[in-house]
Design an enzyme around this catalytic site. Structure first.
Site, mmCIF file in Angstrom:
data_model
loop_
_atom_site.group_PDB
_atom_site.id
_atom_site.type_symbol
_atom_site.label_atom_id
_atom_site.label_comp_id
_atom_site.label_asym_id
_atom_site.label_seq_id
_atom_site.Cartn_x
_atom_site.Cartn_y
_atom_site.Cartn_z
ATOM 1 N N ASP A 87 0.843 -1.202 0.000
ATOM 2 C CA ASP A 87 0.000 0.000 0.000
ATOM 3 C C ASP A 87 0.874 1.245 0.000
ATOM 4 O O ASP A 87 2.034 1.207 0.419
ATOM 5 C CB ASP A 87 -0.975 0.020 1.193
ATOM 6 C CG ASP A 87 -0.291 0.126 2.551
ATOM 7 O OD1 ASP A 87 0.782 -0.504 2.740
ATOM 8 O OD2 ASP A 87 -0.814 0.832 3.434
ATOM 9 N N GLU A 151 -0.059 -0.957 5.850
ATOM 10 C CA GLU A 151 0.980 -0.358 6.699
ATOM 11 C C GLU A 151 0.723 1.130 6.897
ATOM 12 O O GLU A 151 0.865 1.655 7.992
ATOM 13 C CB GLU A 151 2.371 -0.571 6.084
ATOM 14 C CG GLU A 151 3.523 -0.329 7.057
ATOM 15 C CD GLU A 151 3.912 1.130 7.228
ATOM 16 O OE1 GLU A 151 4.508 1.482 8.258
ATOM 17 O OE2 GLU A 151 3.615 1.942 6.317
HETATM 18 N N1 BES Z 1 8.481 3.223 5.625
HETATM 19 C C1 BES Z 1 7.816 4.169 6.451
HETATM 20 C C2 BES Z 1 8.497 4.393 7.779
HETATM 21 C C3 BES Z 1 9.927 4.865 7.714
HETATM 22 C C4 BES Z 1 10.336 5.773 6.762
HETATM 23 C C5 BES Z 1 10.815 4.431 8.640
HETATM 24 C C6 BES Z 1 11.645 6.190 6.718
HETATM 25 C C7 BES Z 1 12.102 4.859 8.613
HETATM 26 C C8 BES Z 1 12.535 5.742 7.635
HETATM 27 C C9 BES Z 1 6.385 3.703 6.679
HETATM 28 O O1 BES Z 1 5.763 3.319 5.482
HETATM 29 C C10 BES Z 1 5.559 4.833 7.226
HETATM 30 O O2 BES Z 1 5.408 5.803 6.543
HETATM 31 N N2 BES Z 1 5.017 4.672 8.418
HETATM 32 C C11 BES Z 1 4.097 5.608 8.972
HETATM 33 C C12 BES Z 1 3.397 5.010 10.154
HETATM 34 C C13 BES Z 1 2.004 4.526 9.895
HETATM 35 C C14 BES Z 1 1.362 4.049 11.170
HETATM 36 C C15 BES Z 1 1.148 5.515 9.194
HETATM 37 C C16 BES Z 1 4.801 6.834 9.478
HETATM 38 O O3 BES Z 1 5.950 6.743 9.945
HETATM 39 O O4 BES Z 1 4.186 7.887 9.418
HETATM 40 MN MN MN Z 2 6.981 2.100 4.381
HETATM 41 MN MN MN Z 3 5.083 5.200 4.467
#
Ligand code: BES
Ligand code: MN
Ligand code: MN
Length: 453
Positions: A87, A151
């Protein structure tokens, strides 16, 4: 032929397949993309089968499907469980994209598309590394793949799936590429992720929008009040003022802080990239510490009243904000959400109604650097990049990582290959071709080192 030679010979196809996946607008947050979610899941399942898994399936959930596949060559050998997400974030604002988000283009040695780096480009490297090992008869251990579609909206159904499928997911290590490296000259392995607490607040003043001349100055304005409430959440030292907020924050030793400070960081480049004249945040901490080991609190969006063309003299009835907090070990997401909720209600004046709705959240995670998995990842980087990777703590969140630790008792290895400049979640998201192909190579090395006796 070796797996590395196979990758080299199949580069064009590996790239074109990723472009096909990027054309599917699998935006999990938006229900109008339901069919696209299924299409992306089916695409991944089909590619897993072609690559040579014994068995692949699209597992239905109460939300978007999870794709699962496995290749068991010998139950006595170790098993690597790969996690990724198909996603993507919504592509808005569309007008800021130089080319349409779901029509990938290659420019300046980069792939431009929503999801190019986060996480389609990175998850697809795993399928291609697996294919390369299968095709060259060099897969050294068992492999399982679990690719989810929620995710970006909190992984709620994956949580249930993991809790109900311990046996299916049994593994020796979990491998994830969904984080970033410092830069292409300084490879790194992510050993910390922040957690998240997210909520929406609605404040109500008068029962209807009013003429701001007839009533202005005599009746509470919910936007004015909400702004004050939000402004009071930080003090002049950049500390969050919510009582109890820092109580459970894990303090690092000075050695740990010195270790993290060894990672190269160019503050001038950082400021220039963002076009800001200075950085700011919690006093007493460096920029990397502010995002890596300290919690933060931000307004993600704020609205209310009149925002159309021209001027409308209105004293609004309601104001809204979406507020999130990034958490560190050992803060508890639900507890923090509760604290923020109570605090907002307690600081609001009596003549204002406050309603708070919690959204998804998740725990922070810290990954040890002395495990067999970490050492294999370190060796894999060294072989592919000619440099020993540096452990870093990233500021983003992958809530399922802490759940894996708790439910499966396994520390995931966060071997991501993204760069800050990839602009994930932003317009013109990209992923470097170098990182894509180098990542595929690094992953095959991981399998090799992890399987070594
Ligand atoms: N891949 C990201 C998280 C990430 C990005 C970790 C760069 C380390 C470095 C992930 O897809 C993401 O965007 N996670 C969300 C959390 C989710 C609960 C919406 C975020 O961090 O906002
Ligand atoms: Mn991610
Ligand atoms: Mn992300």
């Amino acid at each position: 032929m070796t797996a590395i030679q196979y990758i080299e010979e199949n580069k064009d196809r590996f790239l074109n397949e990723l472009l096909d996946l990027l054309k599917i607008p699998s935006v999990s947050a938006n229900s109008k993309h339901q069919a696209d979610m299924v299409a992306a899941a089916e695409f991944i399942k089909a590619k897993m089968e072609i690559a040579g898994v014994d068995h692949a399936e699209v597992c239905l959930t109460d939300g978007h499907p999870i794709v699962y596949g496995e290749k068991i060559i010998d139950p006595a050998l170790p098993t690597i469980l790969v996690y990724g997400h198909y996603d993507v974030q919504p592509a808005d604002p569309l007008e800021l994209w130089d080319s349409p988000p779901f029509e990938p283009v290659i420019k300046n040695e980069k792939i431009y598309a929503r999801g190019a780096c986060d996480d389609k480009g990175q998850l697809y490297m795993h399928l291609k590394a697996f294919e390369a090992m299968m095709a060259t008869d060099s897969l050294p251990c068992n492999a399982k793949f679990m690719i989810e579609g929620e995710e970006e909206i909190g992984s709620n159904n994956l949580e249930t799936f993991v809790i109900n499928n311990h046996e299916k997911l049994a593994c020796d290590v979990i491998l994830i590429s969904d984080t970033s490296i410092i830069d292409n000259d300084n490879p790194s392995i992510c050993v910390g992720l922040r957690g998240l607490s997210y909520l929406e607040v609605e404040v109500t003043g008068p029962n209807r929008d009013l003429h701001s001349g007839v009533y202005g100055g005599a009746v509470v304005n919910p936007i004015n009040e909400l702004c004050q409430m939000i402004a009071s959440l930080h003090d002049e030292n950049g500390k969050i003022t919510i009582p109890g907020f820092y109580d459970k924050v894990q303090q690092l030793t000075s050695e740990q802080r010195e270790d993290l400070a060894r990672a190269p960081f160019d503050i001038e480049h950082y400021k220039k990239d963002l076009d800001i004249s200075d950085v700011n945040g919690e006093q007493g901490f460096s920029t990397n510490e502010r995002t890596g080991i300290r919690p933060s609190l931000d307004v993600n969006g704020i609205w209310g009243g009149y925002i159309g063309e021209g001027a409308k003299t209105v004293l609004p009835s309601k104001a809204y904000a979406k507020i999130s907090s990034r958490l560190v070990p050992d803060q508890d997401s639900d507890e923090i959400t509760y604290m923020i909720t109570n605090h907002l209600k307690s600081i609001a004046p009596d003549y204002l109604k406050v309603e708070v709705t919690p959204h998804h959240g998740g725990s922070a995670a810290a990954i040890p650097t002395d495990s067999k998995g970490y050492l294999a990842a370190s060796s894999a980087f060294e072989e592919a990049w000619g440099k020993k990777p540096i452990p870093t703590r990233d500021g983003g969140s992958i809530p399922i990582v802490a759940l894996f630790q708790k439910e499966l008792g396994t520390d995931p290895i966060l071997m991501g290959f993204g760069l800050d400049e990839d602009a994930i979640h932003s317009p013109n998201e990209s992923y470097g071709l170098f990182n894509y192909f180098k990542g595929i190579e690094t992953i095959t090395h991981f399998y090799k080192f992890y399987s070594k006796k």
